[in-house]
Design a protein around this motif. Sequence first.
Motif, PDB file in Angstrom:
ATOM      1  N   VAL A   1      17.697   1.413  -3.637  1.00 32.91           N
ATOM      2  CA  VAL A   1      18.263   0.030  -3.804  1.00 32.91           C
ATOM      3  C   VAL A   1      19.637   0.392  -4.231  1.00 32.91           C
ATOM      4  CG1 VAL A   1      17.967  -2.079  -4.674  1.00 32.91           C
ATOM      5  CG2 VAL A   1      16.051  -0.701  -3.928  1.00 32.91           C
ATOM      6  N   HIS A   2      20.885   0.255  -3.688  1.00 35.24           N
ATOM      7  CA  HIS A   2      22.307   0.532  -4.271  1.00 35.24           C
ATOM      8  C   HIS A   2      22.395  -0.853  -5.365  1.00 35.24           C
ATOM      9  CE1 HIS A   2      26.682   0.382  -3.613  1.00 35.24           C
ATOM     10  NE2 HIS A   2      26.207   1.402  -4.745  1.00 35.24           N
ATOM     11  N   ALA A   3      22.799  -0.352  -6.406  1.00 34.54           N
ATOM     12  CA  ALA A   3      22.730  -1.094  -7.662  1.00 34.54           C
ATOM     13  C   ALA A   3      24.069  -1.071  -8.492  1.00 34.54           C
ATOM     14  CB  ALA A   3      21.484  -1.214  -8.614  1.00 34.54           C
ATOM     15  N   PRO A   4      25.315  -1.404  -7.969  1.00 31.74           N
ATOM     16  CA  PRO A   4      26.565  -0.899  -8.442  1.00 31.74           C
ATOM     17  C   PRO A   4      26.874  -1.852  -9.663  1.00 31.74           C
ATOM     18  CG  PRO A   4      26.946  -2.244  -6.437  1.00 31.74           C
ATOM     19  CD  PRO A   4      25.592  -1.942  -6.740  1.00 31.74           C
ATOM     20  N   GLY A   5      27.771  -1.670 -10.634  1.00 32.43           N
ATOM     21  CA  GLY A   5      28.351  -2.258 -11.696  1.00 32.43           C
ATOM     22  C   GLY A   5      28.477  -1.188 -12.828  1.00 32.43           C
ATOM     23  N   HIS A   6      27.520  -0.684 -13.300  1.00 31.16           N
ATOM     24  CA  HIS A   6      27.784   0.267 -14.465  1.00 31.16           C
ATOM     25  C   HIS A   6      28.256   1.544 -13.742  1.00 31.16           C
ATOM     26  CE1 HIS A   6      26.729   2.781 -17.904  1.00 31.16           C
ATOM     27  NE2 HIS A   6      26.174   3.636 -17.133  1.00 31.16           N
ATOM     28  N   ALA A   7      28.177   1.885 -12.684  1.00 26.76           N
ATOM     29  CA  ALA A   7      28.691   2.844 -11.750  1.00 26.76           C
ATOM     30  C   ALA A   7      28.812   2.336 -10.206  1.00 26.76           C
ATOM     31  CB  ALA A   7      27.849   4.205 -11.999  1.00 26.76           C
ATOM     32  N   ALA A   8      29.691   2.989  -9.506  1.00 25.07           N
ATOM     33  CA  ALA A   8      29.865   2.787  -8.259  1.00 25.07           C
ATOM     34  C   ALA A   8      28.719   2.866  -7.146  1.00 25.07           C
ATOM     35  CB  ALA A   8      31.237   3.434  -7.629  1.00 25.07           C
ATOM     36  N   GLY A   9      27.875   4.166  -7.621  1.00 25.29           N
ATOM     37  CA  GLY A   9      27.017   4.653  -6.642  1.00 25.29           C
ATOM     38  C   GLY A   9      25.757   4.654  -7.416  1.00 25.29           C
ATOM     39  N   LEU A  10      25.534   3.763  -8.634  1.00 18.67           N
ATOM     40  CA  LEU A  10      24.131   3.795  -9.256  1.00 18.67           C
ATOM     41  C   LEU A  10      23.040   3.168  -8.345  1.00 18.67           C
ATOM     42  CD1 LEU A  10      23.554   2.569 -12.911  1.00 18.67           C
ATOM     43  CD2 LEU A  10      22.135   2.070 -11.070  1.00 18.67           C
ATOM     44  N   CYS A  11      21.935   3.774  -8.218  1.00 16.61           N
ATOM     45  CA  CYS A  11      20.912   3.127  -7.408  1.00 16.61           C
ATOM     46  C   CYS A  11      19.685   3.113  -8.267  1.00 16.61           C
ATOM     47  CB  CYS A  11      20.841   4.259  -6.354  1.00 16.61           C
ATOM     48  SG  CYS A  11      21.910   4.390  -5.088  1.00 16.61           S
ATOM     49  N   CYS A  12      18.842   2.096  -7.938  1.00 17.77           N
ATOM     50  CA  CYS A  12      17.361   1.980  -8.230  1.00 17.77           C
ATOM     51  C   CYS A  12      16.654   2.719  -7.259  1.00 17.77           C
ATOM     52  CB  CYS A  12      16.858   0.766  -8.576  1.00 17.77           C
ATOM     53  SG  CYS A  12      17.769  -0.242  -9.687  1.00 17.77           S
ATOM     54  N   PHE A  13      15.394   3.183  -7.597  1.00 19.12           N
ATOM     55  CA  PHE A  13      14.479   3.919  -6.560  1.00 19.12           C
ATOM     56  C   PHE A  13      13.164   3.363  -6.622  1.00 19.12           C
ATOM     57  CE2 PHE A  13      17.821   6.814  -7.015  1.00 19.12           C
ATOM     58  CZ  PHE A  13      18.215   7.311  -5.774  1.00 19.12           C
ATOM     59  N   GLU A  14      13.085   2.395  -5.686  1.00 22.22           N
ATOM     60  CA  GLU A  14      11.619   1.618  -5.692  1.00 22.22           C
ATOM     61  C   GLU A  14      10.354   2.674  -5.150  1.00 22.22           C
ATOM     62  OE1 GLU A  14      11.851  -1.675  -3.301  1.00 22.22           O
ATOM     63  OE2 GLU A  14      12.857  -2.794  -4.616  1.00 22.22           O
ATOM     64  N   GLN A  15       9.320   2.612  -5.942  1.00 25.66           N
ATOM     65  CA  GLN A  15       8.093   3.505  -5.684  1.00 25.66           C
ATOM     66  C   GLN A  15       7.288   2.502  -4.347  1.00 25.66           C
ATOM     67  OE1 GLN A  15       6.403   6.079  -8.338  1.00 25.66           O
ATOM     68  NE2 GLN A  15       6.989   4.658  -9.945  1.00 25.66           N
ATOM     69  N   LEU A  16       7.191   3.093  -3.300  1.00 21.32           N
ATOM     70  CA  LEU A  16       6.605   2.460  -2.174  1.00 21.32           C
ATOM     71  C   LEU A  16       5.220   2.504  -2.152  1.00 21.32           C
ATOM     72  CD1 LEU A  16       9.073   2.713   0.629  1.00 21.32           C
ATOM     73  CD2 LEU A  16       9.110   0.658  -1.001  1.00 21.32           C
ATOM     74  N   ASP A  17       4.172   1.660  -1.855  1.00 22.42           N
ATOM     75  CA  ASP A  17       2.848   1.678  -1.758  1.00 22.42           C
ATOM     76  C   ASP A  17       2.536   1.585  -0.354  1.00 22.42           C
ATOM     77  OD1 ASP A  17       2.528   2.030  -4.331  1.00 22.42           O
ATOM     78  OD2 ASP A  17       2.600  -0.121  -4.745  1.00 22.42           O
ATOM     79  N   GLY A  18       1.790   2.607   0.203  1.00 25.64           N
ATOM     80  CA  GLY A  18       1.285   2.092   1.465  1.00 25.64           C
ATOM     81  C   GLY A  18       2.071   3.075   2.507  1.00 25.64           C
ATOM     82  N   ASP A  19       1.730   2.957   3.598  1.00 27.36           N
ATOM     83  CA  ASP A  19       2.183   3.991   4.708  1.00 27.36           C
ATOM     84  C   ASP A  19       3.273   3.616   5.682  1.00 27.36           C
ATOM     85  OD1 ASP A  19       0.690   6.050   3.740  1.00 27.36           O
ATOM     86  OD2 ASP A  19      -0.805   5.470   5.084  1.00 27.36           O
ATOM     87  N   GLY A  20       3.751   2.009   5.221  1.00 23.18           N
ATOM     88  CA  GLY A  20       4.478   1.398   6.296  1.00 23.18           C
ATOM     89  C   GLY A  20       4.373   0.059   6.140  1.00 23.18           C
ATOM     90  N   GLY A  21       4.966  -0.747   6.989  1.00 21.81           N
ATOM     91  CA  GLY A  21       4.693  -2.253   7.183  1.00 21.81           C
ATOM     92  C   GLY A  21       5.011  -2.914   5.989  1.00 21.81           C
TER      93      GLY A  21
END
Length: 347
Positions: free
Chosen positions: A165-185
């Motif tokens: 999840v791109h989350a710029p402001g503090h840095a141009a390329g700062l990203c958050c990384f969501e931990q996904l549950d499940g196999d899709g959908g």
Amino acid sequence: MDRITLENEEFEGRNNAYVLEDESGAGDDDLALVDTGIATPDTRAQLREGLAERGYDFADVDAIVLTHFHPDHAGLAGEIQAAGGATVYVHEADAPLVEQDPDAVEDFERRRRESLERWGVPDEPRDELLGFLEAADGITGEPVDVTPISDGDVLEVGGRRLETVHAPGHAAGLCCFEQLDGDGGDESAAEAFVGDAVLPVYTPNVGGADIRVERPLEKYLTTLRQIAECDYERIWPGHRDPIEDPTERALTIAMHHRERTENVLEALREHGPADPWTVSADLFGDLAGIHILHGPGEAYAHLDHLRHEGVVELEDGEYRLLDPDRAFDLDGLVPVPAPDSETVSDA
């Protein structure tokens, strides 16, 4: 969440390197790190010790996920990669700096020098800052062969599925990384690694931390709103302890920027036309070390936001209130939705 706490004296300290381990051994990237810490002897030793306590060494790391390019998050990535060939993921905006591409580094340093001049930083503190940065040059560590990623990319590392999840402001390329549950959908993401997008004690610097970001305050406020909308149960920041009420913390930081906007307006009313260095002195007082960059950078971010909102104008390096007697609508300038309002869920 398994994390290794790392100290550093150069910046805020108490960095986190998160250890993701796939105990099933079913994947290709069984051992992963989210961020690595700064490339100094003490931090290197702490990270090695933390991995050794878990039965690993640098050569065992299969993947590294970097939240952004700052050396206190990415500094040891090159050394770890050299030891065992780990794949290093970082957003495409920050990839050239993590790779230490000479053209990108030269452009970054040029922009920083030009920003210091444009912000009105006097010679003496400017020389102090540049000396500080030169002395800390080794903290960026070794060059890295990176795998660039973009918003929406899903990484399968350490037994986790992480959505970028791109989350710029503090840095141009700062990203958050969501931990996904499940196999899709219809996957849910109750938790996320957020780097320096949201911190539990300090407010991440905006404006000075990455001089490449255009309209840094607007971008950061958008990032805060997005984090609030996600309504995570818990987030794992780049520094210090986990945040158990991420929505409240994101909105608290947004409110802080609203208050800072009012302080910037008051500084302009008091001083008249002023450059970012003058405003930063009013906000923060005397500055030293890296704060000689961060202080006027933060002032600039707010002044730049006010200029785009039609509140101030820029002339000969100074910002001037267009109407000093006007009472401004801070809700309009820096909107902070209530946590349970439709604005949060529908923005």
